[in-house]
Design a protein around this motif. Structure first.
Motif, PDB file in Angstrom:
ATOM      1  N   ASN A  88       0.820  -1.223   0.000  1.00 11.63           N
ATOM      2  CA  ASN A  88       0.000   0.000   0.000  1.00 11.63           C
ATOM      3  C   ASN A  88       0.852   1.270   0.000  1.00 11.63           C
ATOM      4  N   GLY A  89       1.952   1.239  -0.740  1.00 13.63           N
ATOM      5  CA  GLY A  89       2.810   2.411  -0.844  1.00 13.63           C
ATOM      6  C   GLY A  89       3.716   2.662   0.348  1.00 13.63           C
ATOM      7  N   VAL A  90       3.708   1.747   1.322  1.00 12.53           N
ATOM      8  CA  VAL A  90       4.562   1.889   2.507  1.00 12.53           C
ATOM      9  C   VAL A  90       5.758   0.962   2.351  1.00 12.53           C
ATOM     10  N   PHE A  91       6.959   1.539   2.423  1.00 13.67           N
ATOM     11  CA  PHE A  91       8.200   0.781   2.292  1.00 13.67           C
ATOM     12  C   PHE A  91       8.656   0.340   3.675  1.00 13.67           C
ATOM     13  N   THR A  92       8.870  -0.979   3.830  1.00 10.86           N
ATOM     14  CA  THR A  92       9.314  -1.524   5.107  1.00 10.86           C
ATOM     15  C   THR A  92      10.542  -2.388   4.883  1.00 10.86           C
ATOM     16  N   TYR A  93      11.630  -2.022   5.539  1.00  6.67           N
ATOM     17  CA  TYR A  93      12.852  -2.816   5.470  1.00  6.67           C
ATOM     18  C   TYR A  93      12.578  -4.074   6.269  1.00  6.67           C
ATOM     19  N   GLN A  94      12.328  -5.162   5.582  1.00  7.62           N
ATOM     20  CA  GLN A  94      11.821  -6.379   6.209  1.00  7.62           C
ATOM     21  C   GLN A  94      12.918  -7.295   6.747  1.00  7.62           C
ATOM     22  N   LYS A  95      13.949  -7.548   5.912  1.00 16.85           N
ATOM     23  CA  LYS A  95      14.881  -8.604   6.286  1.00 16.85           C
ATOM     24  C   LYS A  95      16.245  -8.387   5.652  1.00 16.85           C
ATOM     25  N   ILE A  96      17.282  -8.848   6.363  1.00 12.89           N
ATOM     26  CA  ILE A  96      18.642  -8.923   5.834  1.00 12.89           C
ATOM     27  C   ILE A  96      19.078 -10.373   5.953  1.00 12.89           C
ATOM     28  N   ILE A  97      19.640 -10.898   4.868  1.00 13.80           N
ATOM     29  CA  ILE A  97      20.143 -12.268   4.876  1.00 13.80           C
ATOM     30  C   ILE A  97      21.647 -12.214   4.621  1.00 13.80           C
ATOM     31  N   HIS A  98      22.424 -12.694   5.596  1.00 11.72           N
ATOM     32  CA  HIS A  98      23.880 -12.775   5.443  1.00 11.72           C
ATOM     33  C   HIS A  98      24.235 -14.190   5.007  1.00 11.72           C
ATOM     34  N   ARG A  99      25.089 -14.278   3.984  1.00 15.11           N
ATOM     35  CA  ARG A  99      25.554 -15.569   3.486  1.00 15.11           C
ATOM     36  C   ARG A  99      27.087 -15.594   3.506  1.00 15.11           C
ATOM     37  N   PRO A 100      27.653 -15.804   4.692  1.00 16.08           N
ATOM     38  CA  PRO A 100      29.115 -15.869   4.752  1.00 16.08           C
ATOM     39  C   PRO A 100      29.615 -17.206   4.212  1.00 16.08           C
ATOM     40  N   LYS A 101      30.788 -17.160   3.582  1.00 16.76           N
ATOM     41  CA  LYS A 101      31.460 -18.382   3.151  1.00 16.76           C
ATOM     42  C   LYS A 101      32.809 -18.390   3.862  1.00 16.76           C
ATOM     43  N   ILE A 102      32.968 -19.363   4.743  1.00 18.70           N
ATOM     44  CA  ILE A 102      34.191 -19.518   5.522  1.00 18.70           C
ATOM     45  C   ILE A 102      34.943 -20.713   4.960  1.00 18.70           C
ATOM     46  N   VAL A 103      36.136 -20.469   4.464  1.00 18.03           N
ATOM     47  CA  VAL A 103      36.975 -21.561   3.966  1.00 18.03           C
ATOM     48  C   VAL A 103      38.120 -21.723   4.958  1.00 18.03           C
ATOM     49  N   ASN A 136      13.061  -4.706  14.609  1.00 20.29           N
ATOM     50  CA  ASN A 136      12.533  -3.954  13.468  1.00 20.29           C
ATOM     51  C   ASN A 136      12.829  -4.636  12.142  1.00 20.29           C
ATOM     52  N   VAL A 137      14.027  -5.174  12.015  1.00 19.83           N
ATOM     53  CA  VAL A 137      14.454  -5.832  10.786  1.00 19.83           C
ATOM     54  C   VAL A 137      14.951  -7.229  11.150  1.00 19.83           C
ATOM     55  N   GLU A 138      14.390  -8.238  10.512  1.00 18.88           N
ATOM     56  CA  GLU A 138      14.818  -9.619  10.740  1.00 18.88           C
ATOM     57  C   GLU A 138      16.188  -9.822  10.095  1.00 18.88           C
ATOM     58  N   VAL A 139      17.077 -10.536  10.783  1.00 21.44           N
ATOM     59  CA  VAL A 139      18.385 -10.866  10.218  1.00 21.44           C
ATOM     60  C   VAL A 139      18.521 -12.378  10.203  1.00 21.44           C
ATOM     61  N   GLU A 140      18.790 -12.923   9.014  1.00 25.84           N
ATOM     62  CA  GLU A 140      18.973 -14.365   8.852  1.00 25.84           C
ATOM     63  C   GLU A 140      20.427 -14.652   8.502  1.00 25.84           C
ATOM     64  N   LEU A 141      20.859 -15.871   8.819  1.00 18.43           N
ATOM     65  CA  LEU A 141      22.217 -16.301   8.536  1.00 18.43           C
ATOM     66  C   LEU A 141      22.164 -17.619   7.781  1.00 18.43           C
ATOM     67  N   GLU A 142      22.838 -17.670   6.644  1.00 18.88           N
ATOM     68  CA  GLU A 142      22.933 -18.887   5.845  1.00 18.88           C
ATOM     69  C   GLU A 142      24.427 -19.106   5.560  1.00 18.88           C
ATOM     70  N   GLU A 143      25.115 -19.672   6.546  1.00 24.11           N
ATOM     71  CA  GLU A 143      26.570 -19.815   6.426  1.00 24.11           C
ATOM     72  C   GLU A 143      26.953 -21.062   5.631  1.00 24.11           C
ATOM     73  N   THR A 144      28.086 -20.966   4.944  1.00 25.11           N
ATOM     74  CA  THR A 144      28.695 -22.086   4.253  1.00 25.11           C
ATOM     75  C   THR A 144      30.097 -22.211   4.816  1.00 25.11           C
ATOM     76  N   ILE A 145      30.453 -23.423   5.243  1.00 28.60           N
ATOM     77  CA  ILE A 145      31.788 -23.665   5.791  1.00 28.60           C
ATOM     78  C   ILE A 145      32.410 -24.802   5.006  1.00 28.60           C
ATOM     79  N   GLU A 146      33.599 -24.531   4.466  1.00 25.91           N
ATOM     80  CA  GLU A 146      34.288 -25.513   3.650  1.00 25.91           C
ATOM     81  C   GLU A 146      35.748 -25.615   4.081  1.00 25.91           C
ATOM     82  N   LEU A 147      36.377 -26.696   3.647  1.00 22.79           N
ATOM     83  CA  LEU A 147      37.812 -26.832   3.831  1.00 22.79           C
ATOM     84  C   LEU A 147      38.518 -26.486   2.533  1.00 22.79           C
ATOM     85  N   ALA A 148      39.680 -25.856   2.629  1.00 22.79           N
ATOM     86  CA  ALA A 148      40.460 -25.528   1.433  1.00 22.79           C
ATOM     87  C   ALA A 148      40.872 -26.815   0.736  1.00 22.79           C
ATOM     88  N   LEU A 149      41.036 -26.722  -0.546  1.00 24.80           N
ATOM     89  CA  LEU A 149      41.440 -27.886  -1.338  1.00 24.80           C
ATOM     90  C   LEU A 149      42.927 -28.129  -1.260  1.00 24.80           C
TER      91      LEU A 149
END
Length: 149
Positions: A88-103, A136-149
């Protein structure tokens, strides 16, 4: 108690669809409303800046926690996404999703993988920006953890 003060100067020469500037420390950029919101899309905008603040706070916090825990890494990267709802024309910052990749180093043990996951979640909860927007703003985390080749 220590306090840190940060200052920002803004200049906005016109009205809604004009282009302004901001300057704060090492940050100096043009600002405008993004094209997705029917603006000129020049420089950055509040949506990107909030996402940038949350992402940089998270990755720096995570790197510091990994260092304190002596968790060796090969690399640490991050992709973050913001979701802004328009109803309805109202802007709402709903969510932030962090996707870290840890090697981690190739010789990392299972306990190191578990520690990396634990630290990623702890960093997301501990980051001062995440704490500032909590409720106010939902924060989600979707981490990926890998080992170096």
């Amino acid at each position: 108690m220590a306090e840190h003060h940060f200052y920002l100067k803004a200049d906005w020469p016109g009205y809604r669809n004009d282009i302004g500037t901001i300057e704060s420390g090492n940050l100096k950029t043009k600002i405008s409303i993004p094209k997705e919101m029917e603006g000129p899309g020049v420089g950055t905008n509040p949506d990107e800046m909030l996402l940038g603040a949350a992402a940089t706070c998270f990755i720096i916090t995570l790197a510091a926690m990994m260092e304190r825990s002596r968790l060796e890494k090969e690399s640490l990267t991050l992709e973050s996404e913001a979701v802004v709802d328009v109803t309805n024309g109202v802007f709402t910052y709903q969510k932030i999703i962090h996707r870290p990749k840890i090697v981690l180093k190739k010789e990392a043990a299972e306990k190191d993988i578990k520690l990396a996951a634990k630290l990623a979640h702890k960093a997301e909860e501990s980051c001062m920006i995440t704490r500032a927007i909590k409720g106010n703003v939902e924060v989600e985390l979707e981490e990926t953890i890998e080992l170096a080749l």
